[in-house]
Design a protein around this motif. Structure first.
Motif, PDB file in Angstrom:
ATOM      1  N   SER A   7      85.372  -3.422  79.181  1.00 37.07           N
ATOM      2  CA  SER A   7      85.762  -2.105  79.684  1.00 37.07           C
ATOM      3  C   SER A   7      84.518  -1.239  79.758  1.00 37.07           C
ATOM      4  N   SER A  18      89.681  14.203  83.642  1.00 35.54           N
ATOM      5  CA  SER A  18      89.276  12.819  83.914  1.00 35.54           C
ATOM      6  C   SER A  18      90.495  11.913  84.037  1.00 35.54           C
ATOM      7  N   ARG A  19      91.467  12.106  83.162  1.00 34.02           N
ATOM      8  CA  ARG A  19      92.695  11.307  83.231  1.00 34.02           C
ATOM      9  C   ARG A  19      93.375  11.503  84.585  1.00 34.02           C
ATOM     10  N   TYR A  22      91.398   9.639  87.393  1.00 36.28           N
ATOM     11  CA  TYR A  22      91.539   8.178  87.409  1.00 36.28           C
ATOM     12  C   TYR A  22      92.978   7.732  87.687  1.00 36.28           C
ATOM     13  N   GLU A  23      93.942   8.567  87.377  1.00 34.67           N
ATOM     14  CA  GLU A  23      95.327   8.244  87.730  1.00 34.67           C
ATOM     15  C   GLU A  23      95.501   8.181  89.246  1.00 34.67           C
ATOM     16  N   PHE A  25      93.553   6.777  91.186  1.00 39.51           N
ATOM     17  CA  PHE A  25      93.104   5.439  91.543  1.00 39.51           C
ATOM     18  C   PHE A  25      94.065   4.373  91.027  1.00 39.51           C
ATOM     19  N   PHE A  27      95.162   4.125  87.771  1.00 37.21           N
ATOM     20  CA  PHE A  27      95.050   3.862  86.335  1.00 37.21           C
ATOM     21  C   PHE A  27      96.155   4.593  85.591  1.00 37.21           C
ATOM     22  N   LEU A  41      92.720   3.691  79.715  1.00 36.35           N
ATOM     23  CA  LEU A  41      93.502   3.581  80.950  1.00 36.35           C
ATOM     24  C   LEU A  41      93.346   2.176  81.513  1.00 36.35           C
ATOM     25  N   ASN A  43      94.364  -0.431  85.019  1.00 40.84           N
ATOM     26  CA  ASN A  43      94.847  -0.705  86.366  1.00 40.84           C
ATOM     27  C   ASN A  43      94.693  -2.209  86.531  1.00 40.84           C
ATOM     28  N   HIS A  46      91.719  -4.091  84.859  1.00 39.19           N
ATOM     29  CA  HIS A  46      90.583  -3.165  84.761  1.00 39.19           C
ATOM     30  C   HIS A  46      90.880  -2.097  83.720  1.00 39.19           C
ATOM     31  N   ILE A  48      89.381   1.324  81.508  1.00 38.97           N
ATOM     32  CA  ILE A  48      88.431   2.427  81.368  1.00 38.97           C
ATOM     33  C   ILE A  48      88.812   3.195  80.108  1.00 38.97           C
ATOM     34  N   LEU A  50      88.229   6.728  78.142  1.00 38.67           N
ATOM     35  CA  LEU A  50      87.768   8.106  78.321  1.00 38.67           C
ATOM     36  C   LEU A  50      87.585   8.719  76.936  1.00 38.67           C
TER      37      LEU A  50
END
Length: 123
Positions: A7, A18-19, A22-23, A25, A27, A41, A43, A46, A48, A50
């Protein structure tokens, strides 16, 4: 050398912003505690992380012993063995796992450009 699941751990200024970013995208929150300024997070496979206010730079993170769902693998290479292999190849470590212990431990290496690589074993 099997490093475990991968990760990216991002040093963020605003966890909520940030959350939300990325949501967009795809996530979704998988683990973590927003009240303690961190979230993981996912996806697909994948991942990530934070982290608000926990460190200054982004970190490449590997988790020996875990699959991409943070489930323990039946067999894996312990972080201490990975440490021995890295040191044998001349890799300088910023922090090291205590080789007299078992179970959870971590190490940090820094690449030639200053990027941190964290091997963080939780099992």
């Amino acid at each position: 050398m099997e490093l475990g699941t991968f990760s990216i751990s991002l040093a963020v200024k605003d966890l909520k912003a940030s959350r939300q970013f990325y949501e967009k995208f795809g996530f979704k929150a998988f683990a973590g505690d927003p009240s303690k300024n961190w979230l993981i997070l996912k996806n697909g496979d994948h991942v990530i992380g934070l982290f608000q206010g926990m460190f200054d730079k982004n970190i490449l993170t590997f988790n020996p012993g875990w699959d991409s769902n943070a489930q323990k693998l039946p067999a894996f290479t312990d972080v201490r063995e990975l440490q021995r292999q890295l040191k044998a190849q001349g890799v300088q470590l910023a922090t090291e796992a205590d080789e007299s212990t078992t179970g959870p431990a971590s190490l940090i290496a820094v690449d030639p450009d200053g990027n941190q690589i964290l091997l963080d074993q939780h099992v």
